[in-house]
Design a protein around this motif. Structure first.
Motif, PDB file in Angstrom:
ATOM      1  N   ARG A   1       0.833  -1.203   0.000  1.00  0.00           N
ATOM      2  CA  ARG A   1       0.000   0.000   0.000  1.00  0.00           C
ATOM      3  C   ARG A   1       0.874   1.262   0.000  1.00  0.00           C
ATOM      4  NH1 ARG A   1      -5.373  -1.367   1.754  1.00  0.00           N
ATOM      5  NH2 ARG A   1      -5.739  -3.381   0.756  1.00  0.00           N
ATOM      6  N   GLN A   2       2.000   1.193   0.698  1.00  0.00           N
ATOM      7  CA  GLN A   2       2.901   2.343   0.739  1.00  0.00           C
ATOM      8  C   GLN A   2       3.562   2.578  -0.619  1.00  0.00           C
ATOM      9  OE1 GLN A   2       5.087   1.146   4.566  1.00  0.00           O
ATOM     10  NE2 GLN A   2       4.849   3.331   4.804  1.00  0.00           N
ATOM     11  N   GLN A   3       3.956   1.494  -1.265  1.00  0.00           N
ATOM     12  CA  GLN A   3       4.594   1.611  -2.573  1.00  0.00           C
ATOM     13  C   GLN A   3       3.621   2.166  -3.608  1.00  0.00           C
ATOM     14  OE1 GLN A   3       6.045  -2.369  -3.325  1.00  0.00           O
ATOM     15  NE2 GLN A   3       8.103  -1.848  -2.659  1.00  0.00           N
ATOM     16  N   LEU A   4       2.380   1.711  -3.542  1.00  0.00           N
ATOM     17  CA  LEU A   4       1.407   2.082  -4.564  1.00  0.00           C
ATOM     18  C   LEU A   4       0.863   3.495  -4.375  1.00  0.00           C
ATOM     19  CD1 LEU A   4      -0.097   1.128  -7.061  1.00  0.00           C
ATOM     20  CD2 LEU A   4      -1.856   0.149  -5.575  1.00  0.00           C
ATOM     21  N   TYR A   5       0.589   3.868  -3.098  1.00  0.00           N
ATOM     22  CA  TYR A   5      -0.071   5.154  -2.845  1.00  0.00           C
ATOM     23  C   TYR A   5       0.806   6.176  -2.122  1.00  0.00           C
ATOM     24  CZ  TYR A   5      -4.120   2.272  -3.924  1.00  0.00           C
ATOM     25  OH  TYR A   5      -5.000   1.429  -4.536  1.00  0.00           O
ATOM     26  N   GLY A   6       2.028   5.775  -1.753  1.00  0.00           N
ATOM     27  CA  GLY A   6       2.905   6.699  -1.055  1.00  0.00           C
ATOM     28  C   GLY A   6       2.430   7.017   0.349  1.00  0.00           C
ATOM     29  N   LEU A   7       1.713   6.089   0.993  1.00  0.00           N
ATOM     30  CA  LEU A   7       1.166   6.309   2.335  1.00  0.00           C
ATOM     31  C   LEU A   7       2.240   6.164   3.408  1.00  0.00           C
ATOM     32  CD1 LEU A   7      -2.074   4.108   2.070  1.00  0.00           C
ATOM     33  CD2 LEU A   7      -1.942   6.594   1.847  1.00  0.00           C
ATOM     34  N   LYS A   8       1.996   6.789   4.557  1.00  0.00           N
ATOM     35  CA  LYS A   8       2.838   6.549   5.713  1.00  0.00           C
ATOM     36  C   LYS A   8       2.443   5.206   6.320  1.00  0.00           C
ATOM     37  CE  LYS A   8       3.492  11.446   6.811  1.00  0.00           C
ATOM     38  NZ  LYS A   8       3.269  12.525   7.809  1.00  0.00           N
ATOM     39  N   THR A   9       3.342   4.636   7.124  1.00  0.00           N
ATOM     40  CA  THR A   9       3.097   3.309   7.686  1.00  0.00           C
ATOM     41  C   THR A   9       1.790   3.260   8.464  1.00  0.00           C
ATOM     42  OG1 THR A   9       5.491   2.938   7.874  1.00  0.00           O
ATOM     43  CG2 THR A   9       4.057   1.473   9.147  1.00  0.00           C
ATOM     44  N   ARG A  10       1.561   4.266   9.301  1.00  0.00           N
ATOM     45  CA  ARG A  10       0.354   4.300  10.135  1.00  0.00           C
ATOM     46  C   ARG A  10      -0.908   4.323   9.270  1.00  0.00           C
ATOM     47  NH1 ARG A  10      -2.916   8.246  12.355  1.00  0.00           N
ATOM     48  NH2 ARG A  10      -3.818   7.760  14.409  1.00  0.00           N
ATOM     49  N   ASP A  11      -0.879   5.129   8.212  1.00  0.00           N
ATOM     50  CA  ASP A  11      -2.050   5.233   7.326  1.00  0.00           C
ATOM     51  C   ASP A  11      -2.307   3.917   6.585  1.00  0.00           C
ATOM     52  OD1 ASP A  11      -2.422   7.878   8.033  1.00  0.00           O
ATOM     53  OD2 ASP A  11      -1.127   8.629   6.427  1.00  0.00           O
ATOM     54  N   ALA A  12      -1.219   3.237   6.180  1.00  0.00           N
ATOM     55  CA  ALA A  12      -1.364   1.961   5.483  1.00  0.00           C
ATOM     56  C   ALA A  12      -1.950   0.893   6.414  1.00  0.00           C
ATOM     57  CB  ALA A  12      -0.008   1.500   4.948  1.00  0.00           C
ATOM     58  N   VAL A  13      -1.501   0.909   7.676  1.00  0.00           N
ATOM     59  CA  VAL A  13      -2.022  -0.044   8.662  1.00  0.00           C
ATOM     60  C   VAL A  13      -3.497   0.229   8.937  1.00  0.00           C
ATOM     61  CG1 VAL A  13      -1.871  -0.803  11.076  1.00  0.00           C
ATOM     62  CG2 VAL A  13       0.216  -0.479   9.745  1.00  0.00           C
ATOM     63  N   LEU A  14      -3.856   1.503   9.069  1.00  0.00           N
ATOM     64  CA  LEU A  14      -5.260   1.873   9.297  1.00  0.00           C
ATOM     65  C   LEU A  14      -6.138   1.464   8.120  1.00  0.00           C
ATOM     66  CD1 LEU A  14      -4.887   5.422  10.928  1.00  0.00           C
ATOM     67  CD2 LEU A  14      -5.710   3.326  12.028  1.00  0.00           C
ATOM     68  N   GLN A  15      -5.604   1.592   6.909  1.00  0.00           N
ATOM     69  CA  GLN A  15      -6.352   1.192   5.715  1.00  0.00           C
ATOM     70  C   GLN A  15      -6.633  -0.306   5.736  1.00  0.00           C
ATOM     71  OE1 GLN A  15      -4.814   1.136   1.395  1.00  0.00           O
ATOM     72  NE2 GLN A  15      -5.660   3.199   1.572  1.00  0.00           N
ATOM     73  N   LEU A  16      -5.637  -1.097   6.170  1.00  0.00           N
ATOM     74  CA  LEU A  16      -5.831  -2.544   6.279  1.00  0.00           C
ATOM     75  C   LEU A  16      -6.830  -2.887   7.383  1.00  0.00           C
ATOM     76  CD1 LEU A  16      -2.260  -4.099   5.823  1.00  0.00           C
ATOM     77  CD2 LEU A  16      -4.145  -4.091   4.210  1.00  0.00           C
ATOM     78  N   ARG A  17      -6.796  -2.127   8.465  1.00  0.00           N
ATOM     79  CA  ARG A  17      -7.746  -2.363   9.560  1.00  0.00           C
ATOM     80  C   ARG A  17      -9.171  -2.104   9.094  1.00  0.00           C
ATOM     81  NH1 ARG A  17      -6.224   0.291  15.223  1.00  0.00           N
ATOM     82  NH2 ARG A  17      -8.202  -0.771  15.703  1.00  0.00           N
ATOM     83  N   ARG A  18      -9.338  -1.074   8.278  1.00  0.00           N
ATOM     84  CA  ARG A  18     -10.676  -0.770   7.746  1.00  0.00           C
ATOM     85  C   ARG A  18     -11.157  -1.878   6.803  1.00  0.00           C
ATOM     86  NH1 ARG A  18      -8.690   4.615   7.601  1.00  0.00           N
ATOM     87  NH2 ARG A  18      -8.082   4.387   5.398  1.00  0.00           N
ATOM     88  N   ASP A  19     -10.194  -2.491   6.086  1.00  0.00           N
ATOM     89  CA  ASP A  19     -10.552  -3.604   5.197  1.00  0.00           C
ATOM     90  C   ASP A  19     -11.026  -4.817   5.984  1.00  0.00           C
ATOM     91  OD1 ASP A  19      -9.861  -2.073   3.045  1.00  0.00           O
ATOM     92  OD2 ASP A  19      -7.907  -3.020   2.720  1.00  0.00           O
ATOM     93  N   GLY A  20     -10.578  -4.939   7.253  1.00  0.00           N
ATOM     94  CA  GLY A  20     -10.992  -6.044   8.110  1.00  0.00           C
ATOM     95  C   GLY A  20     -10.084  -7.259   8.022  1.00  0.00           C
ATOM     96  N   PHE A  21     -10.150  -8.097   9.065  1.00  0.00           N
ATOM     97  CA  PHE A  21      -9.298  -9.296   9.121  1.00  0.00           C
ATOM     98  C   PHE A  21      -9.603 -10.248   7.978  1.00  0.00           C
ATOM     99  CE2 PHE A  21      -8.331 -13.623  10.550  1.00  0.00           C
ATOM    100  CZ  PHE A  21      -6.983 -13.474  10.890  1.00  0.00           C
ATOM    101  N   ARG A  22     -10.856 -10.259   7.541  1.00  0.00           N
ATOM    102  CA  ARG A  22     -11.273 -11.150   6.462  1.00  0.00           C
ATOM    103  C   ARG A  22     -10.452 -10.920   5.190  1.00  0.00           C
ATOM    104  NH1 ARG A  22     -17.390 -11.230   3.868  1.00  0.00           N
ATOM    105  NH2 ARG A  22     -17.025 -12.866   2.327  1.00  0.00           N
TER     106      ARG A  22
END
Length: 297
Positions: free
Chosen positions: A57-78
């Motif tokens: 996610r960081q490579q593709l969108y240039g996100l910071k680590t925290r933002d990339a982790v939050l994005q994955l959390r929003r996607d859910g464990f599934r």
């Protein structure tokens, strides 16, 4: 009398267990580098996939680590392990080829070409890396499945492959140039430096010490190569996240990313620190698992 003579001359039907097993043992010996590479890759992917997803996610969108982790959390464990099948298939296959073909080609070249060992091993490493690129479609599909922009288009590996089919075989190999460049040169450096690095580590006297040394050796090399080829992977990821449309050259895509990220190296290398730690762990696991299995098989 004739029957008894014929019986004496007839070869025995049953052979010894050693004779029965010897060809099978030989086959295992010939294939052990492929098998060890495959198992090492499986072990690595299962452990490090969530870290790889944050990095992606960081490579593709240039996100910071925290933002990339939050994005994955929003996607859910599934969705955390969504897309694991392509890298599992790709890594087990490519690492089996990487280690197996490198050993086989090194032996073959040494037998038929009278050049310095460094040259033959370098050529073997490049050829092994080039062969790995056959499986670029798996890396391509992994990129699409990990990109949340494509979540509504397909939900599994089969659907992603199917979505690319209408664009022709070339679409499966989008991003092939950076893959070839990365595979060839990283293989040369990995196999060329693995021995010298291990020689400079403290002498191992126990099995656990050997395991630690192999982990450190692989981890250091992986971390170094991860940083060195990070911009190449950034461009590859951008190229492979596209479905259809123009096939842009490597320099053109790189220039576009460079401008998007304000012409700053720090922005281009966003996510490199996580990639460093992931590569350190991944290649430590791969090298330690490979060397351990090589000793017991």
């Amino acid at each position: 009398m004739v029957d008894s003579e014929a019986h004496e001359k007839r070869p025995p039907i049953l052979t010894s267990s050693k004779q029965d097993l010897s060809p099978h043992i030989a086959n295992v010996g010939e294939m052990k580098h492929y098998l060890c590479g495959c198992c090492a890759a499986f072990n690595n992917v299962a452990i490090t996939f969530p870290i790889q997803k944050v990095l992606f996610r960081q490579q593709l969108y240039g996100l910071k680590t925290r933002d990339a982790v939050l994005q994955l959390r929003r996607d859910g464990f599934r969705n955390l392990y969504r897309g694991i099948l392509p890298p599992l298939m790709q890594k087990t296959t490519t690492l089996a080829l990487m280690f197996g073909l490198y050993e086989d080609l090194s032996c073959l070249l040494r037998k038929h070409i009278s050049t310095p060992e460094f040259a033959t091993r370098s050529v073997a490493a490049v050829l092994a890396g080039t062969t790995e690129a056959i499986f670029t479609p798996l890396e391509r599909v992994q990129t699409l499945l990990q990109d949340h922009k494509h979540h509504d288009k397909f939900t599994n590996t089969y659907q992603a492959f199917k979505a690319l089919r209408c664009h022709g075989i070339r679409e499966y190999y989008r991003g092939l140039v950076p893959v070839l460049f990365r595979n060839g040169f990283s293989n040369v450096l990995f196999f060329g430096l693995r021995g010298p690095i291990k020689e400079h580590l403290p002498t191992a006297t126990t099995h656990s010490a050997h395991l630690v040394n192999d982990f450190i050796c692989g981890g250091l090399l992986g971390a170094m190569l991860g940083i060195l080829f990070f911009p190449v992977n950034v461009v590859k990821t951008r190229m492979q996240s596209q479905i259809g449309g123009e096939f842009q050259s490597f320099p053109k895509v790189f220039q576009k990313i460079w401008l998007e990220r304000d012409r700053k190296l720090t922005n281009l290398f966003r996510g490199a620190h996580l990639n460093y730690h992931r590569s350190l762990i991944s290649w430590g696991i791969i090298n330690a698992t490979y060397e351990f299995l090589l000793k017991i098989i």
